[in-house]
Design a protein around this motif. Structure first.
Motif, short mmCIF file in Angstrom:
data_model
loop_
_atom_site.label_atom_id
_atom_site.label_comp_id
_atom_site.label_asym_id
_atom_site.label_seq_id
_atom_site.Cartn_x
_atom_site.Cartn_y
_atom_site.Cartn_z
N ILE A 210 0.95 -1.20 -0.02
CA ILE A 210 -0.01 0.03 0.21
C ILE A 210 1.06 1.26 -0.06
O ILE A 210 1.61 1.42 0.90
CB ILE A 210 -0.94 -0.09 1.25
CG1 ILE A 210 -1.55 -1.26 1.38
CG2 ILE A 210 -1.77 1.19 1.12
CD1 ILE A 210 -2.65 -1.35 2.52
N ASP A 211 0.87 2.00 -1.26
CA ASP A 211 1.76 2.87 -1.46
C ASP A 211 1.12 4.32 -1.52
O ASP A 211 0.39 4.40 -2.41
CB ASP A 211 2.47 2.89 -2.65
CG ASP A 211 3.97 3.68 -2.61
OD1 ASP A 211 4.14 4.42 -1.87
OD2 ASP A 211 4.27 3.88 -3.93
N THR A 212 1.25 5.05 -0.43
CA THR A 212 0.80 6.37 -0.26
C THR A 212 1.87 7.40 -0.46
O THR A 212 1.27 8.65 -0.38
CB THR A 212 -0.09 6.45 0.75
OG1 THR A 212 1.03 6.48 1.93
CG2 THR A 212 -1.23 5.63 0.96
N LEU A 213 3.01 7.18 -0.91
CA LEU A 213 4.12 8.21 -1.05
C LEU A 213 3.77 9.08 -2.17
O LEU A 213 4.05 10.13 -2.09
CB LEU A 213 5.41 7.56 -0.95
CG LEU A 213 6.53 8.39 -0.89
CD1 LEU A 213 6.79 9.24 -0.05
CD2 LEU A 213 7.82 7.69 -1.00
N HIS A 219 0.66 15.85 -4.30
CA HIS A 219 -0.20 16.80 -4.06
C HIS A 219 -0.13 17.54 -2.48
O HIS A 219 -1.03 17.72 -1.81
CB HIS A 219 -1.70 15.95 -4.05
CG HIS A 219 -2.17 15.55 -5.15
ND1 HIS A 219 -2.53 16.41 -6.26
CD2 HIS A 219 -2.12 14.37 -5.75
CE1 HIS A 219 -2.89 15.80 -7.24
NE2 HIS A 219 -2.71 14.59 -7.03
N ASP A 220 1.12 17.25 -2.04
CA ASP A 220 1.39 17.74 -0.83
C ASP A 220 1.04 19.53 -0.95
O ASP A 220 1.76 20.13 -1.82
CB ASP A 220 2.79 17.62 -0.33
CG ASP A 220 3.08 18.16 0.96
OD1 ASP A 220 2.24 18.27 1.95
OD2 ASP A 220 4.47 18.55 1.54
N LEU A 249 -5.77 16.83 -0.66
CA LEU A 249 -5.58 15.99 -1.64
C LEU A 249 -4.21 14.82 -1.32
O LEU A 249 -4.17 13.80 -1.91
CB LEU A 249 -5.12 16.61 -2.67
CG LEU A 249 -6.17 17.52 -3.50
CD1 LEU A 249 -5.61 18.30 -4.72
CD2 LEU A 249 -7.41 16.57 -3.98
N SER A 250 -3.50 15.26 -0.43
CA SER A 250 -2.22 14.56 -0.05
C SER A 250 -2.80 13.14 0.54
O SER A 250 -2.08 12.12 0.18
CB SER A 250 -1.33 15.22 0.77
OG SER A 250 -1.94 15.60 2.08
N ASP A 251 -3.74 13.22 1.17
CA ASP A 251 -4.19 12.05 2.22
C ASP A 251 -5.76 11.67 2.48
O ASP A 251 -6.24 10.91 2.91
CB ASP A 251 -3.55 11.88 3.46
CG ASP A 251 -4.03 13.21 4.41
OD1 ASP A 251 -4.69 14.16 3.78
OD2 ASP A 251 -3.49 13.21 5.19
N ASP A 252 -6.56 12.57 1.25
CA ASP A 252 -7.81 12.42 1.17
C ASP A 252 -8.56 12.74 2.75
O ASP A 252 -9.71 11.94 3.01
CB ASP A 252 -8.15 11.09 0.60
CG ASP A 252 -7.99 10.76 -0.65
OD1 ASP A 252 -7.78 11.84 -1.45
OD2 ASP A 252 -7.33 9.69 -1.17
N THR A 253 -8.17 13.63 3.32
CA THR A 253 -8.80 13.84 4.57
C THR A 253 -9.37 15.36 4.72
O THR A 253 -9.41 16.06 3.67
CB THR A 253 -7.70 13.91 5.87
OG1 THR A 253 -6.69 14.99 5.45
CG2 THR A 253 -7.22 12.72 6.06
N ILE A 254 -10.53 15.38 5.55
CA ILE A 254 -11.39 16.66 5.36
C ILE A 254 -11.20 17.31 6.78
O ILE A 254 -11.51 16.40 7.81
CB ILE A 254 -12.63 16.42 5.01
CG1 ILE A 254 -12.73 15.67 3.63
CG2 ILE A 254 -13.77 17.21 5.26
CD1 ILE A 254 -14.15 15.34 2.97
#
Length: 674
Positions: A210-213, A219-220, A249-254
């Protein structure tokens, strides 16, 4: 037999490297490389240079540390390193860079760092001059010792040079070095063998990666911003509450922040919703920790072996709890999202968000959803009428706020229009009093308009035996236009520069003046700024004249021809003015007629004594101690690109102005013209 021979050989070597000399009248042994008197080599002596010798070229004789500053030769090299304590590898091939600094013949060796190499890398040999290997250890490496596809020895370690960069190749060719063909960099056998093993490995249990880098790096710092509204049903007055939603957008958080109005009575909290992933459907109850994970595992043995389990990663996701979260594709203007049971409407977004959806999803409609009531109209601010105390501007500032402040001045205009060198920025007009008194009719006054602060002063010209004392007629200050109410709320109108021109009638504090003439600076200034002064704009005047004269063009031609009996196509200004007055029936002012006359007038050609002009110019230069003649000559020669010895007049005038020559404009223009 061996010992005497050895002693004889040692004596010969000693005599070759040493000889007798005198220092302070004392005989002593000196080195072979020591020159003779005056630094000249002795007979049969060959001195070796201590530094690199470069061929003499065109240009200045600057030293090498100045000419070759920040110029470095770069070579690709490698060396072999033995590995005696490992059976898997007998030696290593280590690639490195050799830098030769031309300014001082210093050398630096750097090995590029390789990730997970397990060996210290970086600077192998720090920058300094490296001596040659024995038996020439008294000498140092110079540029003559370097080439492609050769070996160099630095402190008993051999480096094989394989190639160099393009700058190094060009420099060596200029030095007369014949470059060898480049060699290939060999690979490290042990590293290649390990890479083959890693490529051939096929694990029985492939690991789920699982690569989120990548998403983070792309999108950082990119955040979508939406302006939202929530109609709280439990509020007392059912007022909609304004919110700002941020989607990272970097980790889909709100996260959501609330905009609390001033004096609303609501508690100001830092966040309405802290930053986290937002589920689309709120669960009935909260999940226990560990229920939702990125991976699931299986216990393949249970508790059969000593109450110990054996766990493996489950690629099938058996028993995994799936939960959907809001993504960027779910957010758009007009959408309603569920924030833990609260219905929030997305009403608008910022420009970055619009550009993001326009680029990624092709959305073009970003019509905002109206959610705010139109603001009530602001009541018009009325000011009380002027009461006569102080100036109008000062009284108006006392009505602006509780803290009294003086009227603000236009400092930008003051700095632009203040006196600078020969530019006075003062418009001067010659005026006469409009009166029936025979004594006052002949009085001549000078009206000065200061462009820096829109003030006017009037001085009277002193005339002998007139019975009137000349001097200051009106103190400098702003003058109101006549016919205005004194006690009123609106600010009064003051005379501006556009109200003053030749032929204008003005009234200053009950005195009527007729402007009959202006000085040369005023006329030039108004013609230079023709967009501000319509009476000095030739284009506007010609359009106005065309409308008047177009129906009578034939008659006007006959009048001009009758005024010019000699057919010289030139008439006097007085005749030209009388014709314009008769044609326009007084619709043209004197200043407009002067502008036409100055535009199409033929200047009288008169001879000026060149020697007199030069004498005046040299006297001014001496008085003002002007000494920048060398710099002025250098700039003139630099601008003469074609080397013809001639420059345009305007270019010469601009260059002289840049050096601030202490000469009047007329004198400088006459000199350049001649």
């Amino acid at each position: 037999l061996f010992l005497p021979n050895l002693l004889q050989i040692g004596k010969e070597k000693f005599h070759k490297s040493q000889h007798w000399g005198f220092c302070n009248n004392v005989a002593m042994l000196v080195g072979e490389n020591k020159p003779g008197v005056g630094g000249k080599p002795l007979l049969g002596q060959k001195l070796t240079p201590k530094y690199s010798v470069f061929p003499e070229g065109m240009g200045s004789d600057a030293p090498a540390w100045v000419v070759f500053d920040k110029q470095v030769l770069s070579f690709d090299a490698y060396f072999e390193e033995e590995v005696p304590d490992k059976n898997q590898e007998l030696y290593r091939i280590r690639h490195c860079k050799i830098y030769f600094y031309l300014e001082d013949d210093t050398i630096q060796v750097i090995e590029p760092r390789v990730k997970n190499s397990g060996i210290p890398q970086g600077t192998i040999v720090r920058r300094h001059r490296i001596p040659l290997p024995p038996p020439d250890e008294d000498q140092f490496y110079t540029i003559d010792h370097f080439n492609i596809n050769i070996e160099v020895t630095f402190y008993a370690r051999k480096y094989k040079i394989t190639d160099c960069d393009q700058f190094t190749k060009n420099f060596l060719r200029k030095m007369g070095v014949r470059l060898n063909p480049p060699a290939s960099l060999p690979g490290d056998p042990y590293t290649q063998e390990r890479q083959k093993i890693l490529d051939s490995m096929t694990p029985f249990r492939p690991y789920e990666r699982i690569d989120t880098l990548k998403q983070f790096l792309e999108h950082d710092g990119h955040v979508l911003r939406f302006f939202c509204v929530w109609d709280d049903p439990e509020s007392t007055f059912h007022d909609p509450r304004e919110l700002v939603l941020h989607y990272y957008l970097s980790d889909d958080t709100i996260d959501i922040k609330e905009i609390v109005p001033v004096n609303s009575g609501q508690d100001a909290v830092p966040l309405f919703l802290r930053r986290d992933k937002l589920p689309k459907h709120a669960p009935v109850g909260l999940y226990q920790p560990g229920t939702i994970t990125e991976r699931t595992v299986l216990n393949v043995l249970g508790n059969l072996v000593g109450n110990k389990g054996r766990y493996i990663v489950d690629n099938r996701k058996t028993g995994a709890v799936h939960q959907e979260f809001y993504k960027d594709s779910d957010l758009k203007i007009g959408a309603v999202i569920n924030v833990w049971g609260r219905k929030i409407i997305l009403c608008d977004c910022d420009e970055f968000t619009k550009e993001y959806y326009r680029t990624k999803y092709g959305i073009e409609d970003f019509t905002p959803v109206p959610y705010k009531a139109p603001p009530p109209p602001k009541p018009e601010k009325t000011f009380p009428p002027y009461n006569g105390f102080g100036s109008e501007e000062d009284s108006l500032c006392s009505c602006m706020g509780l803290i009294l402040k003086p009227p603000a001045k236009d400092f930008k205009k003051f700095l632009e229009k203040d006196r600078i060198g020969m530019e006075s920025n003062i418009l001067r007009f010659l005026a006469k009093l409009v009166t029936d008194s025979p004594i006052d009719k002949d009085r001549k006054l000078i009206i000065s308009y200061f462009l820096s602060d829109d003030t006017i002063s009037v001085f009277e010209h002193v005339q002998r035996n007139s019975g009137i004392r000349g001097g200051k007629f009106l103190e400098r200050g702003r003058i109101k236009k006549p016919g205005q109410e004194l006690f009123k709320s609106e600010p009064s109108e003051y005379f501006k520069a556009q109200d003053l021109f030749v032929g204008a009638r003005v009234c200053f504090h009950g005195h009527n003046f007729l402007l009959v003439d202006a000085d040369e600076y005023t006329l030039n200034y108004m013609e230079k700024h023709e967009n501000e002064f319509s009476v000095a704009d030739v284009g506007v005047i010609l359009k106005k004249l065309k409308v008047i004269t177009e129906p009578r063009s034939r008659e006007i031609r006959q009048l001009f021809a009758a005024t010019d009996p000699d057919h010289n196509k030139v008439i006097e200004y007085d005749a030209f003015r009388n014709l314009l007055v008769s044609i326009t029936d007084g619709e043209f002012s004197d200043h407009e007629m002067m502008t036409l006359g100055r535009c199409y007038g033929v200047k009288d050609e008169y001879e000026i004594d060149l020697h007199y002009l030069l004498a005046v110019a040299q006297e001014q230069l001496k008085k003002n101690r002007f000494e920048n003649f060398e710099q002025l000559t250098a700039v003139l020669l630099y601008n003469d690109r074609e080397k013809c010895g001639v420059l345009p007049r305007e270019m010469c005038r601009t260059i002289c102005k840049s050096f601030k020559l202490p000469l009047a404009d007329d004198d400088l223009q006459a000199l350049l013209t001649m």
